[in-house]
Structure formats: C-alpha cells, structure tokens
Design an enzyme around this catalytic site. Structure first.
Site, short mmCIF file in Angstrom:
data_model
loop_
_atom_site.label_atom_id
_atom_site.label_comp_id
_atom_site.label_asym_id
_atom_site.label_seq_id
_atom_site.Cartn_x
_atom_site.Cartn_y
_atom_site.Cartn_z
N ASP A 8 0.93 -1.05 -0.01
CA ASP A 8 0.25 -0.01 -0.14
C ASP A 8 0.76 1.24 0.00
O ASP A 8 1.98 1.26 0.59
CB ASP A 8 -0.94 0.06 1.38
CG ASP A 8 -1.96 1.13 1.10
OD1 ASP A 8 -2.25 1.37 0.16
OD2 ASP A 8 -2.76 1.13 2.18
N GLU A 65 -4.93 4.70 -6.11
CA GLU A 65 -5.45 5.34 -5.51
C GLU A 65 -6.09 6.66 -5.83
O GLU A 65 -5.20 7.24 -6.79
CB GLU A 65 -4.75 5.64 -4.09
CG GLU A 65 -4.12 4.22 -3.29
CD GLU A 65 -3.68 4.62 -2.18
OE1 GLU A 65 -3.36 3.74 -1.23
OE2 GLU A 65 -3.09 5.94 -1.89
#
Length: 105
Positions: A8, A65
C-alpha cells in the site's frame, strides 16, 4: 490461506523501494499523491509509468488510489494500471448496500 496482499501507498517514502526486494505481495498500490493530479503533472505521469514497469517486471499488478475523474482513469488505463480506487469508481457506502450478500441480519 487464500489471501492476496497489496504493498500500500507505494511511493510515499523512499523506503518503499526496499520493500520490493524483501516482501512478498500481489499488488503495488500507487499512492494517491501521484494520481490526484496525474493529467496535469509530468512528474506524476513518469512515476506512475515507472511503477507500472516495476510491477510488470516483478509479475504483480497495480492499483491506483485517489482516481477522481475520467481523464485520470483513461491515463491509468493507457499506462497499464490494472485497478482503480477513488470517488470516480465509487463512493464509500454501508457494507450491507455495497455487499448485500455479506450483511448480517
């Protein structure tokens, strides 16, 4: 166990390059800082393209994202990003509305 893992916020710090070598993961999740102004910023475009190339080389896929509009989504598709996350693809919602088959009575 059947779980898949994502690295992430990739690009949020220089140490993330270290993780590429030492962690086992299935996806590289490109930090939203490089995505939110993608159509306007050459540096962001170059970073996203480089991350996609790295992911391909490692045999993993990418998730972007903070995808906020169609122009950004189109660029990500052109670069070969596999998945998008952000308000353009869907707003957060209650679990029983998003995944009704998993809701508990």
């Amino acid at each position: 166990m059947g779980c898949r893992l994502a690295l992430d916020d990739f690009g949020a710090g220089f140490a993330t390059l270290y993780y590429l070598k030492h962690l086992d993961f299935d996806y590289i999740k490109i930090d939203g800082e490089f995505v939110k102004q993608l159509p306007e910023t050459l540096a962001d475009q170059l970073v996203v393209q480089a991350v996609v190339d790295i992911a391909r080389g490692l045999g993993t896929d990418t998730i972007a994202e903070f995808v906020q509009n169609e122009e950004t989504l189109a660029l990500l598709e052109d670069y070969g990003v596999g998945y998008a996350q952000g308000y353009h693809t869907g707003r957060p919602g209650a679990l029983d509305l998003v995944l009704p088959q998993l809701s508990v009575p």
